[in-house]
Design a protein around this motif. Structure first.
Motif, PDB file in Angstrom:
ATOM      1  N   ILE A 168       0.831  -1.203   0.000  1.00  0.00           N
ATOM      2  CA  ILE A 168       0.000   0.000   0.000  1.00  0.00           C
ATOM      3  C   ILE A 168       0.866   1.254   0.000  1.00  0.00           C
ATOM      4  CG2 ILE A 168      -0.355   0.453   2.453  1.00  0.00           C
ATOM      5  CD1 ILE A 168      -3.121   0.228  -0.145  1.00  0.00           C
ATOM      6  N   SER A 202      -8.933   9.937  -4.481  1.00  0.00           N
ATOM      7  CA  SER A 202      -9.134  10.474  -3.133  1.00  0.00           C
ATOM      8  C   SER A 202     -10.491  10.065  -2.576  1.00  0.00           C
ATOM      9  CB  SER A 202      -9.016  11.994  -3.155  1.00  0.00           C
ATOM     10  OG  SER A 202      -7.730  12.377  -3.566  1.00  0.00           O
ATOM     11  N   LEU A 223     -10.390   6.365  -1.526  1.00  0.00           N
ATOM     12  CA  LEU A 223      -9.687   6.166  -0.261  1.00  0.00           C
ATOM     13  C   LEU A 223     -10.527   6.647   0.914  1.00  0.00           C
ATOM     14  CD1 LEU A 223      -6.088   7.226  -1.330  1.00  0.00           C
ATOM     15  CD2 LEU A 223      -6.907   4.917  -0.861  1.00  0.00           C
ATOM     16  N   GLY A 224     -11.201   7.779   0.763  1.00  0.00           N
ATOM     17  CA  GLY A 224     -12.035   8.297   1.836  1.00  0.00           C
ATOM     18  C   GLY A 224     -13.245   7.424   2.125  1.00  0.00           C
ATOM     19  N   GLY A 241     -13.622   4.262   1.251  1.00  0.00           N
ATOM     20  CA  GLY A 241     -13.152   2.963   1.731  1.00  0.00           C
ATOM     21  C   GLY A 241     -12.802   2.991   3.206  1.00  0.00           C
ATOM     22  N   GLY A 242     -12.138   4.050   3.643  1.00  0.00           N
ATOM     23  CA  GLY A 242     -11.801   4.167   5.059  1.00  0.00           C
ATOM     24  C   GLY A 242     -13.021   4.322   5.941  1.00  0.00           C
ATOM     25  N   ALA A 243     -14.022   5.060   5.459  1.00  0.00           N
ATOM     26  CA  ALA A 243     -15.232   5.286   6.252  1.00  0.00           C
ATOM     27  C   ALA A 243     -16.126   4.044   6.312  1.00  0.00           C
ATOM     28  CB  ALA A 243     -16.018   6.458   5.669  1.00  0.00           C
ATOM     29  N   ALA A 277     -15.054   0.721   5.573  1.00  0.00           N
ATOM     30  CA  ALA A 277     -14.369  -0.501   5.984  1.00  0.00           C
ATOM     31  C   ALA A 277     -14.325  -0.680   7.499  1.00  0.00           C
ATOM     32  CB  ALA A 277     -12.949  -0.516   5.421  1.00  0.00           C
ATOM     33  N   LEU A 278     -14.171   0.384   8.232  1.00  0.00           N
ATOM     34  CA  LEU A 278     -14.077   0.249   9.690  1.00  0.00           C
ATOM     35  C   LEU A 278     -15.354  -0.314  10.320  1.00  0.00           C
ATOM     36  CD1 LEU A 278     -12.020   3.438  10.525  1.00  0.00           C
ATOM     37  CD2 LEU A 278     -11.248   1.070  10.537  1.00  0.00           C
ATOM     38  N   SER A 330     -10.426  -9.113   2.278  1.00  0.00           N
ATOM     39  CA  SER A 330      -9.405  -8.288   1.639  1.00  0.00           C
ATOM     40  C   SER A 330      -8.743  -9.019   0.479  1.00  0.00           C
ATOM     41  CB  SER A 330      -8.351  -7.871   2.677  1.00  0.00           C
ATOM     42  OG  SER A 330      -7.335  -7.133   2.083  1.00  0.00           O
TER      43      SER A 330
END
Length: 110
Positions: A35, A62, A65-66, A68-70, A72-73, A92
């Motif tokens: 990554i 961008s 990524l934003g 996915g981060g929001a 995935a958690l 994954s």
């Protein structure tokens, strides 16, 4: 980018297969190296794409990524609550295979 996706998938499989701390650390290290190319992607886009397409491409990456981060958690938390922590790495790995299969090659972008 394909090599990075492959390394990310192999790191996920390494983490999912064995519950020993050593292999999980090794798999996560492999994922971290894979990554680590993400910051270079925007530079590559700037060099490869026509100037008119660079802002939209940078915004798309961008946004991915934003989002996915929001997403995935919380999904990871639900998955771990109902399955095991290893299942998170299988998801994954499956996403890595899907990306390798469906992502366009450089020749198809032009």
């Amino acid at each position: 980018m394909g090599a990075s996706l492959l390394a990310l998938g192999l790191g996920s499989i390494t983490c999912a297969l064995d519950g020993s701390l050593e292999l999980v650390v090794l798999g996560r290290a492999l994922q971290g190296v894979a990554i680590g190319v993400v910051p270079f992607v925007l530079s590559i886009l700037r060099d490869v794409l026509p100037p008119a397409r660079v802002p939209a491409s940078a915004a798309t990456i961008s946004a991915m990524l934003g989002i996915g981060g929001a997403v995935a958690l919380p999904l990871g938390a639900v998955l771990i609550d109902h399955q095991s922590w290893c299942s998170m790495f299988w998801v994954s790995a499956a996403l890595g295979v899907a990306c390798l299969t469906w992502c366009p090659t450089r020749s198809s972008v032009w």
